[in-house]
Scaffold this active site. Sequence first.
Site, PDB file in Angstrom:
ATOM      1  N   ASP A 129      36.230  37.641  37.625  1.00  0.00           N
ATOM      2  CA  ASP A 129      36.245  39.254  37.518  1.00  0.00           C
ATOM      3  C   ASP A 129      37.241  39.318  36.423  1.00  0.00           C
ATOM      4  O   ASP A 129      38.012  38.934  36.004  1.00  0.00           O
ATOM      5  CB  ASP A 129      36.890  39.596  38.743  1.00  0.00           C
ATOM      6  CG  ASP A 129      36.783  41.175  38.619  1.00  0.00           C
ATOM      7  OD1 ASP A 129      37.210  42.042  38.095  1.00  0.00           O
ATOM      8  OD2 ASP A 129      35.880  41.893  39.934  1.00  0.00           O
ATOM      9  N   GLY A 160      46.811  42.214  44.679  1.00  0.00           N
ATOM     10  CA  GLY A 160      46.544  40.974  44.864  1.00  0.00           C
ATOM     11  C   GLY A 160      45.114  40.380  44.306  1.00  0.00           C
ATOM     12  O   GLY A 160      44.860  39.129  44.164  1.00  0.00           O
ATOM     13  N   TYR A 161      44.347  41.565  44.478  1.00  0.00           N
ATOM     14  CA  TYR A 161      42.940  41.141  43.927  1.00  0.00           C
ATOM     15  C   TYR A 161      43.057  40.501  42.382  1.00  0.00           C
ATOM     16  O   TYR A 161      42.464  39.491  42.278  1.00  0.00           O
ATOM     17  CB  TYR A 161      42.060  42.297  44.125  1.00  0.00           C
ATOM     18  CG  TYR A 161      40.648  42.040  43.595  1.00  0.00           C
ATOM     19  CD1 TYR A 161      39.751  41.231  44.338  1.00  0.00           C
ATOM     20  CD2 TYR A 161      40.255  42.528  42.429  1.00  0.00           C
ATOM     21  CE1 TYR A 161      38.395  40.845  43.810  1.00  0.00           C
ATOM     22  CE2 TYR A 161      38.777  42.135  41.946  1.00  0.00           C
ATOM     23  CZ  TYR A 161      38.148  41.421  42.750  1.00  0.00           C
ATOM     24  OH  TYR A 161      36.874  40.979  42.179  1.00  0.00           O
ATOM     25  N   ALA A 162      43.513  41.151  41.790  1.00  0.00           N
ATOM     26  CA  ALA A 162      43.492  40.878  40.179  1.00  0.00           C
ATOM     27  C   ALA A 162      44.228  39.398  39.958  1.00  0.00           C
ATOM     28  O   ALA A 162      44.020  38.628  39.442  1.00  0.00           O
ATOM     29  CB  ALA A 162      44.176  41.784  39.509  1.00  0.00           C
ATOM     30  N   LYS A 206      42.142  36.613  41.355  1.00  0.00           N
ATOM     31  CA  LYS A 206      41.150  36.315  40.535  1.00  0.00           C
ATOM     32  C   LYS A 206      41.635  35.759  39.238  1.00  0.00           C
ATOM     33  O   LYS A 206      40.740  34.928  38.556  1.00  0.00           O
ATOM     34  CB  LYS A 206      40.473  37.682  40.363  1.00  0.00           C
ATOM     35  CG  LYS A 206      39.413  38.235  41.415  1.00  0.00           C
ATOM     36  CD  LYS A 206      38.645  37.242  42.267  1.00  0.00           C
ATOM     37  CE  LYS A 206      37.411  36.907  41.668  1.00  0.00           C
ATOM     38  NZ  LYS A 206      36.296  36.052  42.507  1.00  0.00           N
TER      39      LYS A 206
END
Length: 263
Positions: A156, A168-170, A173
């Site tokens: 991503d 936390g997503y970034a 990823k």
Amino acid sequence: MALPRPHDKAKADLRDRVVLITGASGGLGRVLSIACAAAGATVVLHGRVVRKLEALYDEIKRDGHPEASILPLDFATASADDFANVASALEAQLGHLDAIIHTAAMLGSLGPLEHQSFDSWLALLRVNVAAPMGVTRAVIRLLDAAPDAAVLFTLDSRGQQPRAYWGGYAASKAAVTALARELADEWEHRSRLRVNAVTPGPMRSPLRAQTHPAEDVSALPAPDELVPLYMHLLTGQDKADSGVLIDAQAWLAGTEAVSSLLP
């Protein structure tokens, strides 16, 4: 690496191959599962929600493709033993494994760091980083025995270029990007193993709908537009074509799309 043209209708041949797709019931995972089955592969459908996997299984069977297998497993709670059991089941039931396509992902909550939960970050790290590592690690012996094995990571842009409030997503990823780079480097001299990665960019997917709920989705590519790219990476590439990262939006636009995962 020579890539196919977008919308290429050339039919891939995956007969006698077993392909494990994580997040198979999601937007991208679903279209890739159907495409792999249509190309003759036995597809192992991973997901968390059994009814969604069963619906996808039924669709593949109804269309006359090779019978798929269902692998329900919640990556947020899965243990090393669970991943070892996956490898044992694949070997016992199917005999071999030729490819993994990692598409499973968890978004979590977006917002300032002080509003984010520690437990949510742990779940994101488990789903987005530890699970791809755990699955791949558990099946390396099976992949190593295949005549031509491929592992494809779905990345991503927020992992490669983190921005405020992606939490936390970034971070997770970004970590799976590092995992893809490490594995490509480790396997550089293993002649039958290839590691590549794709950054899909904005597309019409359930995850995109969560992050951009007011967006006009008609301006975005559909997940099935990326199918020729993934199928190309699955089917018999030279070892020299391992270790690349492909920007799918650039590929769709006909501009330079390939960079190296290797140092």
